[in-house]
Design an enzyme around this catalytic site. Structure first.
Site, PDB file in Angstrom:
ATOM      1  N   LYS A 287      28.093  11.410  97.728  1.00  0.00           N
ATOM      2  CA  LYS A 287      29.547  11.580  97.657  1.00  0.00           C
ATOM      3  C   LYS A 287      30.214  10.228  97.445  1.00  0.00           C
ATOM      4  O   LYS A 287      31.199  10.113  96.697  1.00  0.00           O
ATOM      5  CB  LYS A 287      30.062  12.231  98.944  1.00  0.00           C
ATOM      6  N   ASP A 303      35.771  15.923  82.378  1.00  0.00           N
ATOM      7  CA  ASP A 303      35.597  17.052  83.293  1.00  0.00           C
ATOM      8  C   ASP A 303      34.803  16.591  84.510  1.00  0.00           C
ATOM      9  O   ASP A 303      33.568  16.619  84.520  1.00  0.00           O
ATOM     10  CB  ASP A 303      34.873  18.190  82.566  1.00  0.00           C
ATOM     11  N   HIS A 401      38.609  -0.406 106.673  1.00  0.00           N
ATOM     12  CA  HIS A 401      39.807   0.306 106.231  1.00  0.00           C
ATOM     13  C   HIS A 401      41.085  -0.212 106.896  1.00  0.00           C
ATOM     14  O   HIS A 401      42.161   0.325 106.638  1.00  0.00           O
ATOM     15  CB  HIS A 401      39.675   1.793 106.558  1.00  0.00           C
TER      16      HIS A 401
END
Length: 775
Positions: A287, A303, A401
């Site tokens: 992922k 796509d 983050h």
């Protein structure tokens, strides 16, 4: 995406030169959007036409266009378009457009690319780029005979397929091969046969093209096999379009944040080993790869769903789902990363015609073929994977983050663009990244700005180093020839800080860092080798005897560059003051002003001195340079009330040296005519003194309008300036005129009522506006 190929791929409007570090822009994330777009134009990544579209927002998908793309359209949803920087792939520089809503992805990619760039960059390859169409045949009387017959008549099948798309064949593509695969049917009713049609779709993604070929072959296949054709459709498992990318990173480049390079390398290898044997970990690992790949796919109109399906199917090709990447220790101890991933993409087709942002992104990326785009996307997948597992293997993903989270919190707290970065920095410094804390900081920063604009002392005793931006109310250009001008500071400043460099360095020098403008350079000790920017500031270091010192000068410009708002003078003053404070030189304001004027001479040729004077003293004043026996005049103006203005910014840089030089050339050819104009501007300016000091706004507005007409007669206006002036007047401004050198840059509008309406109208036309009060 629609797969019908178009005649040509999108042409890059301007091919960026591939000089070293072309895609390296330090602290790009700290810039305003307009500054980022301006830098892309300056570095040749976007054309002037694309720059204007990006500044105005005309490249975004309109509701009208969206209604033609899908059914039942009721709106358009926007997603951010960011840039992945620092990428060096096969020796070529790239800035990579990314469409993604997750804030960590863009920063992570740019960081990974920077690390790999220093180790020589990425390499990528792609052997072929084929798409497979499948024709399912069932109820075949004699499967072996049917299989043999199909292979014997392969040429006939290929010719029929290619006759359906002769233009593709003319471009060098078309059906290349026929393969037969047999599968036992789960219900035990014999074998089903699947014919694979292998097609080279050139630069098109090719879905519709291959589907059409499969449909066209169905009848012939049935006649040859005696069976029944059921499904005929492309496969998204594009294992005939495999991209392989690789990077090699020495351990020295991996060290940081308390971890040695060896620890980081071994942690990344261990994390990859986990993903290679455990499908639960592999799913999250892959992922991360697709976080980068999908962002490029969306930006380029490909796509992403098909790419996702193909990638995950390929990861499970052995019968067990595993990692798409491999990270291992090389023979010399370096970290080696590799990816192999199916990547069938296109650079021509429907979205490029229907979505202008997609077409612009292709021009920005500069990939000349679908194969090149696929290699870029595979590389991005490897880079994103590296950043993710490096964070996991070191400080953890959440710590990485923090800055990105602080930016989201600052946005939610309502931090305006001019204070946004300050709020983010204070949130991170405090460590309490909460919306309530950000709101508290917003109030504090706004209060400090109001105090500065009102001439009050700041609440903090921390040393400050700044130069003021300025506007000229009346008197531009004529002031160069001894006429008067009225100028005033605006609540925008350029700040500078000075730090000592490495005193033990074998090669000491002055490093100039301006993140917002993408400047990161070392001052040449020989003035003959300095560029225009270094020549201007270099005077300061030469005169102060600091050229041989090891220094780091960092500049934080809140004055837009090249917009006629005194940015060069403000920078000179800020740097001089920073050096004065750092070395305790004790220069007076007059001495700082004189040194800044020397910088202005280099920057602008024959300046009047008004910019550096306002930048230094920061007060409204009536100014006249020393000229032909007249003494210098710097008379502070006492305003009874602050004057409300809107500053309109065109986004087109104005070169003051060019416009001043143009006026001088015209004056030399016809001095009587031009000196008459200068006298008229001087008379208007002197009338303006009373209007400014007594708050006679209607009179001041009339004087501004007439002054603008005279400046237009000097040919220092531009179509952008004229459009902004007209917009402001139509929205109720009492007066509007250019300010500064002209030729682009900025205007000022006297808007005591509804300044927000004037700003909104400017923004609707593709410009920017800022409300200020001078006095």
């Amino acid at each position: 995406m629609s797969a019908e190929p178009q005649p040509t791929a999108p042409a890059a409007a301007k091919s960026p030169d591939q000089s070293p570090d072309k895609s390296r822009i330090p602290e790009f994330y700290k810039l305003s959007v307009s500054d980022r777009v301006r830098l892309m134009r300056e570095r040749g990544w976007v054309s002037e036409a694309d720059y204007q579209q990006m500044i105005s927002g005309e490249h975004t998908l309109s509701l009208h266009r969206a209604d033609k793309m899908i059914e039942n359209v009721v709106g358009v949803m926007g997603l951010p378009v960011g840039l992945g920087l620092n990428f060096l792939i096969n020796g070529k520089d790239y800035v990579i457009p990314l469409v993604v809503e997750e804030p960590s992805i863009v920063a992570a990619l740019s960081s990974a690319a920077k690390i790999v760039r220093g180790a020589g960059g990425f390499t990528a390859e792609m052997d072929e780029s084929m798409l497979i169409g499948q024709i399912q045949v069932v109820d075949i009387p004699n499967v072996p005979r049917a299989q043999s017959a199909l292979l014997q008549r392969k040429a006939e099948l290929l010719n029929l397929a290619n006759s359906l798309h002769p233009q593709m064949v003319a471009r060098g593509g078309g059906a290349r091969d026929v393969e037969i695969h047999l599968h036992p049917r789960p219900d035990g009713r014999g074998d089903m046969m699947v014919l694979h049609l292998v097609v080279d779709t050139c630069d098109a993604m090719g879905a519709n093209l291959v589907n059409t070929m499969c449909e066209g072959l169905a009848s012939l296949v049935e006649s040859i096999t005696g069976g029944k054709v059921f499904l005929r459709i492309l496969s998204n498992l594009t294992d005939r379009a495999l991209v392989r990318a690789k990077c090699v990173i020495p351990v020295a480049r991996l060290a940081g944040k308390g971890f040695s390079g060896e620890e980081v390398r071994d942690g990344i290898v261990l994390a990859t080993d986990f993903a290679s044997v455990d499908p639960y970990r592999a799913a999250t690992h892959n992922k991360g790869v697709m976080n980068g790949v999908d962002a490029v796919a969306l930006a380029t109109g490909n796509d992403w769903r098909a790419i996702e399906a193909g990638a995950h199917a390929y990861a499970a090709r052995s019968g067990r789902y595993t990692s798409l990447t491999r990270w291992y220790k090389g023979d010399d101890g370096a970290l080696v990363g590799e990816i192999e991933i199916p990547m069938k993409v296109g650079t021509v087709g429907g979205p490029l015609q229907s979505n202008p942002t997609v077409a612009l992104n292709h021009r920005l990326l500069g990939a000349t073929s679908a194969r090149e785009l696929a290699m870029v996307m595979g590389t991005v997948g490897l880079a994103q994977n590296f950043s993710a597992i490096r964070a996991l293997a070191t400080e953890g993903i959440q710590q990485g983050h923090m800055t990105l989270h602080a930016r989201s919190v600052a946005l939610a707290a309502g931090a305006s663009p001019e204070i946004f970065e300050t709020v983010v920095e204070r949130l991170i410094e405090g460590g309490d990244i909460k919306i309530w804390k950000a709101q508290e900081i917003v109030v504090q920063v706004k209060k400090a700005l109001r105090q500065e604009a009102g001439g009050e002392e700041p609440t903090s005793n921390a040393p400050r180093s700044q130069g003021h931006g300025k506007i000229i109310l009346l008197g531009e250009h004529a002031v160069v020839y001894g006429s008067h001008a009225i100028a005033a500071p605006v609540p925008l400043a350029i700040e500078a800080s000075v730090q000592d460099g490495d005193s033990g360095s074998a090669n000491p020098g002055v490093d100039l860092i301006i993140p917002r403008w993408g400047v990161e350079s070392r001052l040449h000790k020989d003035p003959a080798h300095r560029d225009s920017f270094q020549r201007s500031l270099g005077i300061v270091f030469d005169k102060l005897g600091l050229t041989e010192r090891s220094l780091r000068i960092e500049v934080f410009p809140n004055v837009p560059r090249g917009m006629g708002l005194g940015g060069s003078a403000a920078m000179a003053v800020a740097v001089i003051r920073a050096l004065d404070q750092h070395f305790k030189l004790g220069h007076t304001d007059d001495e700082i002003n004189a040194l800044a004027f020397e910088c202005e001479k280099v920057a602008h040729g024959t300046p009047s001195g008004i910019d550096n004077t306002v930048a230094t003293f920061g007060k409204p004043l009536l100014y006249r340079r020393a000229h032909e026996g007249q003494p210098l005049l710097m008379k502070p103006l006492d305003l009874s009330k602050p004057i409300p203005l809107v500053v309109g910014i065109s986004g087109k840089e104005s070169l003051t040296a060019k416009t001043v030089g143009g006026v001088r050339s015209a004056w030399l050819k016809n001095p009587e005519l031009y000196e008459n104009i200068f006298r008229q501007i001087d008379a208007l300016t002197l009338q303006g003194v009373d209007a400014v000091q007594n708050y006679q706004l209607e009179r001041l507005g009339d004087l501004m309008n007439v002054c603008h007409g005279l400046l237009n007669a000097l040919r220092v206006s531009s179509w952008e300036i004229e459009e902004m002036v007209q917009i402001c007047r139509e929205q109720g401004a009492l007066g509007a005129k250019l300010t500064g050198g002209g030729g682009g840059g900025s205007i000022i509008a006297l808007a005591p009522e509804h300044p927000e309406r004037v700003i909104a109208a400017l923004r609707d036309a593709g410009y920017s506006g800022l409300e200020v009060r001078i006095g």
